[in-house]
Structures are given as C-alpha cells and as structure tokens.
Motif scaffolding. Sequence first.
Motif, short mmCIF file in Angstrom:
data_model
loop_
_atom_site.label_atom_id
_atom_site.label_comp_id
_atom_site.label_asym_id
_atom_site.label_seq_id
_atom_site.Cartn_x
_atom_site.Cartn_y
_atom_site.Cartn_z
N UNK A 121 -56.11 7.13 12.02
CA UNK A 121 -56.16 6.92 13.38
C UNK A 121 -54.91 7.87 13.81
N UNK A 122 -53.93 7.78 13.23
CA UNK A 122 -52.70 8.64 13.84
C UNK A 122 -52.72 10.07 13.64
N UNK A 123 -53.74 10.48 12.90
CA UNK A 123 -53.87 11.87 12.52
C UNK A 123 -54.22 12.84 13.63
N UNK A 124 -54.99 12.11 14.83
CA UNK A 124 -55.47 13.17 15.87
C UNK A 124 -56.41 13.84 15.39
N UNK A 125 -57.30 13.61 14.19
CA UNK A 125 -58.26 14.70 13.75
C UNK A 125 -59.54 14.68 14.85
N UNK A 126 -60.07 15.88 15.11
CA UNK A 126 -61.13 15.71 16.03
C UNK A 126 -62.27 17.06 15.38
N UNK A 127 -63.36 16.94 16.11
CA UNK A 127 -64.37 17.83 15.71
C UNK A 127 -63.87 19.24 15.67
N UNK A 128 -64.32 20.00 14.55
CA UNK A 128 -63.94 21.42 14.27
C UNK A 128 -62.64 21.58 13.64
N UNK A 129 -61.86 20.48 13.45
CA UNK A 129 -60.40 20.81 12.84
C UNK A 129 -60.76 21.11 11.40
N UNK A 130 -59.86 21.78 10.81
CA UNK A 130 -59.65 21.78 9.36
C UNK A 130 -58.45 21.16 8.71
N UNK A 131 -58.94 20.31 7.75
CA UNK A 131 -58.05 19.17 7.13
C UNK A 131 -57.89 19.66 5.68
N UNK A 132 -56.53 19.36 5.25
CA UNK A 132 -56.28 19.57 3.76
C UNK A 132 -55.70 18.25 3.44
N UNK A 133 -56.35 17.81 2.44
CA UNK A 133 -55.89 16.41 1.71
C UNK A 133 -55.65 16.49 0.49
N UNK A 134 -54.14 16.71 0.22
CA UNK A 134 -53.62 17.06 -0.83
C UNK A 134 -53.52 15.66 -1.88
N UNK A 135 -53.55 15.88 -3.22
CA UNK A 135 -53.74 14.64 -4.14
C UNK A 135 -54.37 13.63 -3.57
N UNK A 136 -55.80 14.27 -3.10
CA UNK A 136 -56.87 13.46 -2.61
C UNK A 136 -57.52 12.82 -3.23
N UNK A 137 -57.29 12.78 -4.86
CA UNK A 137 -58.00 11.78 -5.56
C UNK A 137 -59.19 11.57 -5.59
N UNK A 138 -59.45 10.35 -5.49
CA UNK A 138 -61.13 9.96 -5.17
C UNK A 138 -61.58 9.99 -3.88
N UNK A 139 -61.01 10.77 -2.90
CA UNK A 139 -61.72 11.14 -1.86
C UNK A 139 -61.61 10.03 -0.59
N UNK A 140 -60.87 9.19 -0.48
CA UNK A 140 -61.06 8.09 0.65
C UNK A 140 -60.75 8.87 1.95
N UNK A 141 -59.85 9.30 2.05
CA UNK A 141 -59.29 10.15 3.11
C UNK A 141 -60.43 11.30 3.62
#
Length: 252
Positions: free
Chosen positions: A58-78
């Motif tokens: 919710x705090x990320x401000x992510x929206x359509x078309x964004x490019x996101x890097x999930x470091x130490x993403x583990x099992x992929x929840x985020x």
Amino acid sequence: MSEQNKDNTTHFGFKSVPLEEKTRHVADVFHSVAAKYDVMNDLMSGGIHRLWKRITIERSGARRGHKVLDIAGGTGDLTKKFSRIVGPEGKVILADINESMLNVGRDKLINSGVAGNVEYVQANAEALPFEDNSFDIITIAFGLRNVTDKDKAIRSMLRCLKPGGKLMILEFSKTENPALTKLYDFYSFNILPQMGQLIAKDSESYRYLAESIRMHPDQETLKEMMVDAGFVNCRYENMTGGIVALHTGIKP
C-alpha cells in the motif's frame, strides 16, 4: 555503519565469523529452511507477516507499467502482489541470493498462475546485476539483516533505482516497550527454535534468525545509513510495537 570489524570478521547471529564466510553460512540457513519457509512464517508471526507485507504494498505507490525489483524475494509474497498491480505493461523481478529459496518462489508463483511479467534472478544485494536507473520501486523484505555489507547493498539499490524511485526496507527492528521487548526475547530464544525443530527439523537456523534480528541496526541507525548512501525523504514506520519497521527513501 558497517558490520565489518578491523580483523575482517563480521556477525553471524551472535558469533563472529570471517567476512568471506558469512554469505556461505547464511546460504546454509536458507537452503535448510526453504521448503518450510511459508509454513514457518505463518506460525512464527501468527500470520501477521501478511499484514506487514500488505502495508508495504500500500505504501509503495506501485501502479500499472512500473518496474519493480523484489530483493531477497524468497517465496514471492510481494512479487505476486506487485505482478497484479503493474500488469502486462510492467515487470517484476524476484531476486534472491539463495537458489533454494528462488526455486521455491518460482514454483509457488507459477503454480498460482503468475507468469508473464515476472522474472527470476539469482543475485547478491551488494552487487546487483542490473543497469543504472532501471526500477521505479525496490523492496527488500526481511533480507537486509542477512546481508554482509549493508551499506554496500543500500548503495547498490540506489544505483539501480530511477531518479524519483523508492526503496522500501521491511525488516525486524527494535521494540519500543520494555515489557514487549522482554516477551519478544523470551519467544525468540525459547519458543522459536523449538518450533523450527518441530516443523523444519532445524532449531539452529531459527536460533540464528532470532540472533540476526538482535544484531540488525535499530530504526534511526538504518535511516541514517540510507541518508548516507544518498537517499532523500528517508523515514520509517513502526509496526506491531516496533517488532517490524518499514523504512522508505527516495532516489533524488
């Protein structure tokens, strides 16, 4: 603030180990717990980790078309949540230094129908293999405390963010209430290793996880590390009495 000591040792939980050996020790921990990681997360936190992650999204401000890097993403929840938000025009990269965790995450996401806009990369946070100014958002959830050189990792994340991009560090931190701290310590060092032995057949890895939380920089120290790396508008939000904190910073 660097964990490196003058004799080229660093912390592995409460122990001191040669600098070059910490990555291997951490890898052994996560190879051991990967298969039971999700089950243990739910048990350890009573499911509250899902709330912490939802707030992060919710705090990320992510929206359509964004490019996101999930470091130490583990099992992929985020990664799973970001994948839905950024849509087919966007991209999410799930990065983890640990091959076992990465494989578990990939299988879990593919089985849940996540595919087209997600990539999987084995990567060390201290030397991210991505071009400068590549990402709108970078997250690292419950991973920074396992990194040997946290300052180097934060600078690497800054380099990879686009100007105006946001770094989000979700990590266990320091509680604010003495009574809560006492209860949390008892749980961490007495109950948690027993749960690890019962569920994952590995008490030592969960004892390390408890110790690594205590060795992690407190809220203000981590904020200063982000400022020193070059981030602006750095702030943090405590959750569950400071057991967890979400730090955010912007690349100028």
